[in-house]
Design a protein around this motif. Structure first.
Motif, PDB file in Angstrom:
ATOM      1  N   PRO A  81       5.921  -2.357  10.401  1.00  0.00           N
ATOM      2  CA  PRO A  81       4.494  -2.617  10.229  1.00  0.00           C
ATOM      3  C   PRO A  81       3.931  -3.580  11.263  1.00  0.00           C
ATOM      4  O   PRO A  81       2.801  -3.404  11.729  1.00  0.00           O
ATOM      5  CB  PRO A  81       4.406  -3.192   8.810  1.00  0.00           C
ATOM      6  N   ARG A  85       0.752  -2.385  13.669  1.00  0.00           N
ATOM      7  CA  ARG A  85      -0.515  -3.127  13.644  1.00  0.00           C
ATOM      8  C   ARG A  85      -0.835  -3.725  15.017  1.00  0.00           C
ATOM      9  O   ARG A  85      -1.986  -3.754  15.454  1.00  0.00           O
ATOM     10  CB  ARG A  85      -0.432  -4.231  12.587  1.00  0.00           C
ATOM     11  N   PHE A  88      -2.378  -1.071  17.100  1.00  0.00           N
ATOM     12  CA  PHE A  88      -3.770  -0.862  16.671  1.00  0.00           C
ATOM     13  C   PHE A  88      -4.678  -1.965  17.245  1.00  0.00           C
ATOM     14  O   PHE A  88      -5.719  -1.688  17.859  1.00  0.00           O
ATOM     15  CB  PHE A  88      -3.797  -0.837  15.137  1.00  0.00           C
ATOM     16  N   ARG A 124       2.161 -10.475  13.063  1.00  0.00           N
ATOM     17  CA  ARG A 124       3.504 -11.021  12.905  1.00  0.00           C
ATOM     18  C   ARG A 124       4.243 -11.153  14.225  1.00  0.00           C
ATOM     19  O   ARG A 124       4.184 -10.244  15.058  1.00  0.00           O
ATOM     20  CB  ARG A 124       4.330 -10.032  12.104  1.00  0.00           C
ATOM     21  N   GLN A 191     -12.771  -5.776   9.364  1.00  0.00           N
ATOM     22  CA  GLN A 191     -12.462  -6.789   8.351  1.00  0.00           C
ATOM     23  C   GLN A 191     -12.086  -6.107   7.042  1.00  0.00           C
ATOM     24  O   GLN A 191     -12.547  -4.993   6.761  1.00  0.00           O
ATOM     25  CB  GLN A 191     -13.699  -7.650   8.091  1.00  0.00           C
ATOM     26  N   HIS A 220      -1.329   1.719   6.222  1.00  0.00           N
ATOM     27  CA  HIS A 220      -1.158   0.747   5.140  1.00  0.00           C
ATOM     28  C   HIS A 220      -0.237   1.295   4.049  1.00  0.00           C
ATOM     29  O   HIS A 220      -0.224   0.791   2.943  1.00  0.00           O
ATOM     30  CB  HIS A 220      -2.518   0.337   4.565  1.00  0.00           C
ATOM     31  N   GLY A 223       3.938  -2.504   4.883  1.00  0.00           N
ATOM     32  CA  GLY A 223       3.454  -3.794   5.339  1.00  0.00           C
ATOM     33  C   GLY A 223       2.729  -4.572   4.250  1.00  0.00           C
ATOM     34  O   GLY A 223       2.642  -4.120   3.101  1.00  0.00           O
ATOM     35  N   PHE A 224       2.215  -5.723   4.636  1.00  0.00           N
ATOM     36  CA  PHE A 224       1.758  -6.725   3.671  1.00  0.00           C
ATOM     37  C   PHE A 224       0.462  -7.381   4.128  1.00  0.00           C
ATOM     38  O   PHE A 224       0.161  -7.400   5.310  1.00  0.00           O
ATOM     39  CB  PHE A 224       2.848  -7.805   3.522  1.00  0.00           C
ATOM     40  N   HIS A 226      -2.055 -10.999   3.446  1.00  0.00           N
ATOM     41  CA  HIS A 226      -2.194 -12.333   2.854  1.00  0.00           C
ATOM     42  C   HIS A 226      -3.316 -12.339   1.801  1.00  0.00           C
ATOM     43  O   HIS A 226      -4.312 -11.622   1.945  1.00  0.00           O
ATOM     44  CB  HIS A 226      -2.506 -13.359   3.948  1.00  0.00           C
ATOM     45  N   ASN A 229      -7.180 -12.048   2.227  1.00  0.00           N
ATOM     46  CA  ASN A 229      -7.834 -10.797   2.570  1.00  0.00           C
ATOM     47  C   ASN A 229      -8.292  -9.971   1.367  1.00  0.00           C
ATOM     48  O   ASN A 229      -9.002  -8.987   1.528  1.00  0.00           O
ATOM     49  CB  ASN A 229      -6.921  -9.938   3.450  1.00  0.00           C
ATOM     50  N   PHE A 272       0.859  -3.688   0.670  1.00  0.00           N
ATOM     51  CA  PHE A 272      -0.249  -2.727   0.640  1.00  0.00           C
ATOM     52  C   PHE A 272       0.040  -1.599  -0.334  1.00  0.00           C
ATOM     53  O   PHE A 272      -0.820  -1.160  -1.073  1.00  0.00           O
ATOM     54  CB  PHE A 272      -0.441  -2.103   2.036  1.00  0.00           C
TER      55      PHE A 272
HETATM   56  C1  HEM Z   1      -9.503   0.735   8.720  1.00  0.00           C
HETATM   57  C2  HEM Z   1      -9.653  -0.558   8.919  1.00  0.00           C
HETATM   58  C3  HEM Z   1      -8.545  -1.555   8.795  1.00  0.00           C
HETATM   59  C4  HEM Z   1      -8.665  -2.771   8.218  1.00  0.00           C
HETATM   60  C5  HEM Z   1      -9.920  -3.378   7.590  1.00  0.00           C
HETATM   61  C6  HEM Z   1      -7.370  -3.395   8.289  1.00  0.00           C
HETATM   62  C7  HEM Z   1      -7.097  -4.665   7.830  1.00  0.00           C
HETATM   63  C8  HEM Z   1      -5.834  -5.194   7.731  1.00  0.00           C
HETATM   64  C9  HEM Z   1      -5.538  -6.469   7.136  1.00  0.00           C
HETATM   65  C10 HEM Z   1      -6.566  -7.462   6.588  1.00  0.00           C
HETATM   66  C11 HEM Z   1      -4.189  -6.622   7.146  1.00  0.00           C
HETATM   67  C12 HEM Z   1      -3.382  -7.776   6.572  1.00  0.00           C
HETATM   68  C13 HEM Z   1      -3.085  -8.837   7.594  1.00  0.00           C
HETATM   69  C14 HEM Z   1      -2.390 -10.006   6.957  1.00  0.00           C
HETATM   70  O1  HEM Z   1      -2.895 -10.532   5.981  1.00  0.00           O
HETATM   71  O2  HEM Z   1      -1.323 -10.414   7.454  1.00  0.00           O
HETATM   72  C15 HEM Z   1      -3.629  -5.437   7.751  1.00  0.00           C
HETATM   73  C16 HEM Z   1      -2.290  -5.202   7.921  1.00  0.00           C
HETATM   74  C17 HEM Z   1      -1.780  -4.057   8.500  1.00  0.00           C
HETATM   75  N1  HEM Z   1      -2.501  -3.080   9.143  1.00  0.00           N
HETATM   76 FE1  HEM Z   1      -4.485  -2.777   8.969  1.00  0.00          FE
HETATM   77  N2  HEM Z   1      -6.487  -2.546   8.891  1.00  0.00           N
HETATM   78  C18 HEM Z   1      -7.166  -1.409   9.224  1.00  0.00           C
HETATM   79  C19 HEM Z   1      -6.654  -0.322   9.907  1.00  0.00           C
HETATM   80  C20 HEM Z   1      -5.365  -0.228  10.361  1.00  0.00           C
HETATM   81  C21 HEM Z   1      -4.875   0.779  11.274  1.00  0.00           C
HETATM   82  C22 HEM Z   1      -5.752   1.837  11.923  1.00  0.00           C
HETATM   83  C23 HEM Z   1      -3.550   0.551  11.428  1.00  0.00           C
HETATM   84  C24 HEM Z   1      -2.547   1.293  12.275  1.00  0.00           C
HETATM   85  C25 HEM Z   1      -2.666   2.535  12.661  1.00  0.00           C
HETATM   86  C26 HEM Z   1      -3.198  -0.574  10.593  1.00  0.00           C
HETATM   87  C27 HEM Z   1      -1.933  -1.053  10.398  1.00  0.00           C
HETATM   88  C28 HEM Z   1      -1.629  -2.165   9.638  1.00  0.00           C
HETATM   89  C29 HEM Z   1      -0.276  -2.530   9.244  1.00  0.00           C
HETATM   90  C30 HEM Z   1       0.990  -1.726   9.530  1.00  0.00           C
HETATM   91  C31 HEM Z   1      -0.378  -3.719   8.541  1.00  0.00           C
HETATM   92  C32 HEM Z   1       0.771  -4.538   7.921  1.00  0.00           C
HETATM   93  C33 HEM Z   1       1.243  -5.537   8.928  1.00  0.00           C
HETATM   94  C34 HEM Z   1       2.424  -6.376   8.496  1.00  0.00           C
HETATM   95  O3  HEM Z   1       2.917  -6.268   7.375  1.00  0.00           O
HETATM   96  O4  HEM Z   1       2.867  -7.153   9.347  1.00  0.00           O
HETATM   97  N3  HEM Z   1      -4.330  -1.048   9.987  1.00  0.00           N
HETATM   98  N4  HEM Z   1      -4.657  -4.595   8.108  1.00  0.00           N
END
Ligand code: HEM
Ligand SMILES: [Ca+2]
Ligand SMILES: [Ca+2]
Length: 355
Positions: A81, A85, A88, A124, A191, A220, A223-224, A226, A229, A272
């Motif tokens: 994850p 991210r 992205f 991360r 956001q 999503h 992964g995780f 905080h 959010n 998630f």
């Molecule tokens: C559509 C709008 C999106 C929003 C609003 C969003 C928002 C977020 C937020 C707030 C987090 C948590 C960060 C944290 O608290 O550490 C997160 C994690 C993550 N996002 Fe998104 N995201 C979006 C789209 C995407 C896209 C398009 C991808 C990849 C193709 C993606 C992949 C991930 C992954 C894999 C995590 C987990 C990361 C981890 O566990 O280290 N997200 N995202």
């Protein structure tokens, strides 16, 4: 074990959901760093990239990177994850050019790099670490040939596959970017409380469609996040002093245990996907239909009449999701791609621009 006892009346599947949240909240005490983005036009996406780009100059590039990603995945599965991210957040700011990996210069606060922007602070370290290690092994065999941006794109694909998702060919030929500015991030990263309108506006500014939005949000599935959010959903949804009505009461209870309204531990994270938090599958969409979405932006996708039918179709059909995800990653991976020395560079150290 309050989270466990609180679900005593529930089905065993929900007990395991509570258990997984509980364990994960304890296990994942994360530090994160992030990056930023600028609005980037998608001009001639795929014309510039090709699957065989390194066929002569570094034919073994994918195996070299694969040796690192498979090892990292074993040692630290959150590298998956983390790296997806990272990709992205790279592509949405200045295009897919590894601008997210540049470190800020040490002199004062002037000109912070993307990774030090507030919206990137939760990226991360494992994602950066994975690219750094892959770059080192690639440089040892093919010095000065493979861009950091391509290494990030290939690594992201590897982790999708390693976690149980689809394998797809990655088109290559991106050059690394010469610009990385924290100030470009906020307007290009979505956001957690974005509405579908806001999400659509941002995604379409990158050349991505409504369907791409729903499909890419499927990342999503693992992964995780905080507490900060999603905490307002638990106590005071959009100023109502009430929780978000569209959240399963058992999930609400479990999340409240871990995320108090005020004064909680800022390092706590929740999965998630409460059902399969480490597996890249299509469970994310079924969860949205069951009011088990974590972020407001996730849950909104199953409520808006424009996106709901796509959520339903993907919840039903894993192969459809896999195929659509691979295609959408290729599209996202071609945002703002640079070629040549005028706009690009091939870095030796992914965290530093060439002079
Ligand atoms: C559509 C709008 C999106 C929003 C609003 C969003 C928002 C977020 C937020 C707030 C987090 C948590 C960060 C944290 O608290 O550490 C997160 C994690 C993550 N996002 Fe998104 N995201 C979006 C789209 C995407 C896209 C398009 C991808 C990849 C193709 C993606 C992949 C991930 C992954 C894999 C995590 C987990 C990361 C981890 O566990 O280290 N997200 N995202
Ligand atoms: Ca970038
Ligand atoms: Ca999953």
């Amino acid at each position: 074990m309050p989270v466990l006892t609180s679900s005593s009346s529930s089905s065993s599947s929900f007990t395991s959901i509570s258990l997984s949240i509980f364990l994960l909240l304890i296990l994942y005490n994360t530090t994160v760093i992030c990056s930023a983005t600028t609005r980037t036009k998608t001009t001639h996406p795929n014309r510039q990239l090709s699957v065989n780009y390194y066929a002569k100059s570094c034919p073994q590039v994918e195996q070299l990177i694969g040796s690192i990603t498979s090892q990292q995945f074993k040692e630290s599965p959150v590298s998956g994850p983390a790296t997806i991210r990272l990709f992205f957040h790279d592509c949405f700011v200045e295009g897919c050019d590894a601008s997210i990996i540049i470190s800020s210069k040490q002199q004062g606060n002037k000109m912070l790099a993307e990774k030090d922007a507030p919206d990137n602070k939760d990226l991360r370290e494992e994602g950066f670490e994975s690219v750094r290690k892959a770059k080192a092994v690639v440089e040892s065999k093919c010095p000065g040939v493979v861009s950091c941006a391509d290494i990030l794109a290939i690594s992201a694909r590897d982790y999708v596959h390693l976690a149980g998702g689809p394998y797809y060919q990655v088109k290559k030929g991106r050059w690394d970017g010469k610009i990385s500015m924290a100030s470009k991030v906020a307007s290009n990263i979505p956001q957690a409380n974005f509405t579908v309108d806001q999400l659509l506006k941002l995604f379409s500014s990158k050349g991505l469609t409504l369907e791409d939005l729903v499909v890419l949000s499927g990342a999503h599935t693992f992964g995780f996040a905080h507490c900060q959010n999603f905490v307002s959903r638990l106590y005071d949804y959009r100023g109502s002093k009430q929780p978000d009505p569209v959240i399963d009461p058992r999930l609400l209870r479990a999340l409240r245990m871990s995320c108090p309204h005020y004064g909680g531990n800022a390092d706590i994270v929740a999965p998630f996907d409460v059902t399969t938090p480490f597996v890249f599958d299509h469970a994310y969409y079924g969860n949205l239909e069951a009011k088990l979405g974590l972020l407001a932006s996730d849950q909104a996708l199953s409520l808006d009449p424009r996106t709901k039918p796509i959520v339903q179709a993907l919840a039903k059909d894993k192969q459809k999701f896999f195929q659509a995800f691979a295609a959408a990653m290729e599209k996202m991976g071609s945002i703002g791609v640079k070629r040549g020395r005028k706009h690009g560079e091939k870095r030796k150290d992914c965290s530093m621009h060439m002079l």
